[in-house]
Design an enzyme around this catalytic site. Structure first.
Site, short mmCIF file in Angstrom:
data_model
loop_
_atom_site.label_atom_id
_atom_site.label_comp_id
_atom_site.label_asym_id
_atom_site.label_seq_id
_atom_site.Cartn_x
_atom_site.Cartn_y
_atom_site.Cartn_z
CG ASP A 349 -2.27 0.66 0.95
OD1 ASP A 349 -2.29 1.89 1.06
OD2 ASP A 349 -3.28 -0.02 0.63
CG ASP A 350 0.27 6.07 0.92
OD1 ASP A 350 1.29 6.38 0.30
OD2 ASP A 350 -0.55 6.91 1.35
NE ARG A 428 -3.69 10.65 3.98
CZ ARG A 428 -3.50 9.40 3.56
NH1 ARG A 428 -3.75 9.06 2.31
NH2 ARG A 428 -3.07 8.49 4.38
CE LYS A 464 -6.31 0.62 -0.94
NZ LYS A 464 -6.03 0.22 0.45
CD1 TRP A 465 -7.72 5.43 -8.57
CD2 TRP A 465 -7.39 4.61 -10.61
NE1 TRP A 465 -7.93 6.46 -9.46
CE2 TRP A 465 -7.74 5.99 -10.72
CE3 TRP A 465 -7.14 3.91 -11.78
CZ2 TRP A 465 -7.84 6.64 -11.95
CZ3 TRP A 465 -7.25 4.56 -13.00
CH2 TRP A 465 -7.58 5.91 -13.08
CG ASP A 466 -6.82 5.32 -1.92
OD1 ASP A 466 -7.98 5.74 -1.89
OD2 ASP A 466 -6.20 4.94 -0.90
CG ASN A 468 -7.03 8.66 0.16
OD1 ASN A 468 -8.01 7.97 0.42
ND2 ASN A 468 -5.82 8.14 -0.01
CB CYS A 514 -9.38 2.32 -2.71
SG CYS A 514 -9.25 2.88 -1.00
CG ASP A 536 -9.88 3.61 4.75
OD1 ASP A 536 -9.54 2.68 4.01
OD2 ASP A 536 -9.45 4.77 4.63
C1 GLA Z 1 -6.89 5.50 1.98
C2 GLA Z 1 -7.30 4.08 1.77
C3 GLA Z 1 -6.55 3.17 2.67
C4 GLA Z 1 -5.08 3.32 2.42
C5 GLA Z 1 -4.68 4.78 2.59
C6 GLA Z 1 -3.26 5.01 2.17
O1 GLA Z 1 -7.30 5.95 3.21
O2 GLA Z 1 -8.69 3.93 1.93
O3 GLA Z 1 -6.94 1.83 2.48
O4 GLA Z 1 -4.75 2.86 1.15
O5 GLA Z 1 -5.49 5.63 1.82
O6 GLA Z 1 -2.89 6.31 2.33
#
Ligand code: GLA
Length: 745
Positions: A349-350, A428, A464-466, A468, A514, A536
């Site tokens: 992930d991130d 963010r 995983k394409w996010d 936020n 996501c 989340d």
């Molecule tokens: C969002 C996603 C999480 C994670 C974070 C990473 O909040 O929903 O699952 O991937 O970003 O910064």
């Protein structure tokens, strides 16, 4: 007497006014539903019926009696209470009066497409209405294309995709609302009790399904029941801002409109241009709200999800385990653990990227190069490590976003969405901004992000394409002064173009959608994605509610559900592993915990559960959902089951949602089984020190659906191991003749 002059629409009766010649009548049919429309050339376009499938004789009678409801009300003449379409012509005239121009129906392999062209009586202004009916799903999609040949642009003030009149009676609206970490909360309300206008909308694009959803159901026979009663579903297939209106005024109908959100978004339509609106997918079922859900789920797997015919791999996602503390050694440790648990895929992930700026909450979005300080072996090193363990590898990106502390922003400060002359609003970390996808150069860049990751490392199997951050300020430096109000439409067009390009180039990639959890769950985005991150919030108790609501429209195969740590990182609640696993097993199972933090016993429990899940994933992911006992009913219990299409296998879930001494819980009656078949019971994920009384026994489908199985309210465990949570997962398999005989002796 009145009855003879009524005809049927959306499970409701419409009054009659005038006759419709039978040859103007078109039936748009699916296996169990019909939509009947009347489209006399030069006359008004009307909807005669939407509901259960009609016989030819009934269609004939309805057509002969005719009725006065418009199928797509427009503003200006005989002003309807609300209109689907409202425009201002260049000469200032604010009216439309549309008549039928042409109709035709064409066939493709799996569906029929009916197109009705309407033209204004005096302006060269056109609306093409489209209806796609599926041969093997009770789904009718409806959308419009608006165009004109007037000399100057026409301003579209509102532009809904579809309208449906729903006859009043005891109609209830089911819809989803919530927020990040509390998505898809089910609301059910009587429309009779709340006259006036009800609007469900999103207005910041991107996280469009956090606060509300663009999908609703209308239960026509009173308080919604899961497996009985007539229900109409309407899902707007659009990933941008939407607006659904239900207007209950002084007549016999609830007037339902759905489409793009036209608020703050008047659209200047130029001559020859066509504005195509997103489709509304209508479903009608007489099997309750679960019946409508099953239709959406099957249709989604066949037509609306990437790779809907493939069961999904079991994965470990690194986010909750390490957050941004991504390092080679930790990643490898997690890979070891998910391999040992029997998983298939590891997702980093991130936290993995950034060169000049190291990734943290406020830096490096946009700089999609691997951070060699953390990962000296680069992506190659990770791919290698995964492959040595027999795992596939996946990666997180947030391609629409940028931080002001990034090399990308330093190079292209004009690439973010910002109103002319102002400072951009940030999200963010106080530095995040949304890239301006109305700008073709930015679209090329975003598509290029995929080339620099998946193109460069084709062994990456999953992305995983996010996203936020919603759009917090209205403005694009790319769109001209005349087109600022097109922002919402153009952003979504840009995003869809990028998704299309990515999918065309990387058709086999598994992609997760996501948006700070489940902020983008809708059928406008899903066709490019295999699944979505449901929330989340991974707290198993709250997930029972979130997953329940989500399942109203979206299938288990797409609903990512991960086993996470206790205490939970969002609610700080400590839930036993058994319950956490049982809840995650009702969707696409994954793990989101540092396995290092699990005891040997928990690991063993998860290893067994994953192995069971893999045997059951066909039924869970491809089967038919029957929701049985709603957690929202406050009975202290939630229960649902999946049944295979052949009805020879099922998986049943039972979750206590409260724990009190001397509580009394209802017995849950099953549904969807074959009453004439016999089923053998096997509990999986058992922690009790003795089997359930029903274990290994055989019951008829008739018994299970008529009476159900009674379970002890607590797990049967030694005193010092007792739990404050209880759940059951039961596997039912069709019993063969011998087993039935033995059981009945
Ligand atoms: C969002 C996603 C999480 C994670 C974070 C990473 O909040 O929903 O699952 O991937 O970003 O910064």
């Amino acid at each position: 007497m009145l009855r003879q002059t009524l005809c049927y629409i959306a499970g409701a009766l419409f009054p009659v006014a005038g006759l419709a010649a039978a040859n103007d009548v078109i039936t748009i049919a699916t296996p169990a539903t019909s939509m009947v429309i009347s489209a006399p050339v030069g006359g008004e376009f009307r909807l005669l019926h939407y509901g259960g499938r009609l016989t030819d004789s009934d269609v004939g009678s309805i057509a002969a009696s005719g009725h006065k409801m418009q199928a797509y009300p427009v503003y200006g003449m005989e002003c309807p209470a609300e209109a689907a379409l409202a425009v201002t012509h260049a000469d200032g005239n604010m009216t439309l009066k549309m008549v039928v121009d042409t109709c035709n129906t064409t066939r493709s392999d799996e569906s029929s497409l009916t197109r009705i062209r309407l033209r204004d009586e005096i302006y060269p202004f056109f609306v093409d209405l489209f209806y796609r009916s599926y041969d093997d799903h009770d789904v009718i999609e409806s959308w419009v294309e608006i165009s004109h040949q007037e000399d100057s642009p026409v301003e579209l003030r509102r532009y809904a995709s579809a309208y449906l009149p729903v006859r009043r009676g005891d109609v209830w609206l089911c819809h989803l609302h919530g927020s990040g970490n509390n998505e898809s909360q089910l609301a059910q309300e009587s429309l009779e009790d709340s006259p006036g206008m009800k609007t469900i909308s999103s207005s910041h694009t991107i996280n469009i399904s956090h606060a509300s959803h663009g999908e609703v159901m209308f239960a026509l026979d009173g308080k919604p029941r899961e497996n009985e009663g007539r229900v109409v579903g309407a899902a707007l297939c659009y990933g941008g801002n939407y607006r659904l209106d239900v207007n209950t005024v002084d007549d016999e109908y609830h007037h339902f409109f759905a489409g793009m959100n036209w608020t703050d978004a008047p659209y200047r339509l130029t001559r020859g241009e066509a504005l195509r609106t997103p489709a509304v997918a209508f479903v009608y079922s007489e099997d309750g709200t679960s019946g409508v859900s099953r239709v959406y789920h099957r249709w989604a797997r066949d037509h609306k999800l990437a790779h809907g015919d493939r069961t999904r791999p079991v994965l470990l996602n690194s986010w909750e385990g390490v957050y941004m503390d991504v390092e080679q050694a930790t990643m490898e440790k997690m890979m070891d653990d998910i391999a040992a648990l029997g998983g298939d895929l590891f997702v980093m992930d991130d936290g993995w990227f950034g060169s000049k700026y190291q990734r943290d909450d406020s830096s490096a979005l946009g700089d999609w190069t691997v951070d060699r300080r953390k990962l000296p072996g680069g992506i190659e090193g990770l791919l290698d490590a995964a492959s040595r363990r027999g795992l596939d590898f996946g990666i997180w990106v947030e391609p629409e976003m940028v931080n002001s502390r990034s090399e990308l922003y330093e190079r292209h400060p004009d690439w973010v969405l910002v109103p002319q002359g102002r400072q951009p609003a940030t999200g963010r970390g106080g530095t995040q901004m949304v890239l301006d996808l109305t700008n073709p150069e930015v679209r090329d860049y975003v598509a290029g992000v995929f080339d620099s990751i998946v193109g460069k490392y084709p062994a990456i199997k999953y992305v995983k394409w996010d996203a936020n951050m919603p759009v917090r300020n209205h403005g694009s430096l790319y769109l001209g002064p005349d087109c600022q109000s097109h922002l919402w439409v153009e952003y979504q067009r840009g995003l869809e173009e990028v998704c299309r390009r990515v999918r065309d180039k990387y058709p086999d990639l598994i992609m997760q959608l996501c948006c700070s959890g489940g902020g983008r769950v809708n059928y406008g985005m899903l066709p490019w994605f295999d699944e979505f991150w449901t929330s989340d919030n991974t707290d198993a108790l709250q997930r029972v509610y979130i997953q329940w609501g989500t399942s109203y429209f979206f299938p288990a195969i797409a609903m990512a559900c991960h086993i996470s740590a206790a205490p939970n990182l969002q609610t700080f609640r400590s839930i036993p592993m058994k319950y956490r696993v049982d809840v995650a097993m009702s969707g696409r199972l994954g793990v989101e915990i540092h396995p290092e933090k699990m005891t040997a016993q928990e690991k063993e429990f998860c290893r067994n559960a994953i192995s069971e899940y893999k045997k059951l994933s066909d039924v869970i992911q491809m089967g038919d959902l029957y929701r049985l006992q709603s957690p929202y009913d406050g009975k202290g219990l939630a229960s649902l089951m999946y049944v295979s299409p052949e009805k020879d296998e099922a998986v049943f879930y039972w979750y206590k949602t409260e724990h009190f001494c001397n509580q009394h819980l209802p017995v849950v009656r099953m549904a969807g089984l074959d009453a004439g078949k016999y089923y053998k019971i096997r509990e999986i994920n058992r922690i009790d020190s003795q089997p359930l009384e029903c274990e290994g026994k055989v019951y008829s489908g008739k018994y299970l659906m008529g009476h159900g199985l009674d379970f002890p309210y607590n797990h049967i465990l030694p005193y010092w191991e007792q739990l404050d949570y209880a759940s059951r997962v039961i596997h039912l398999t069709e019993a063969d003749g011998t087993e039935v005989n033995v059981a009945s002796k």
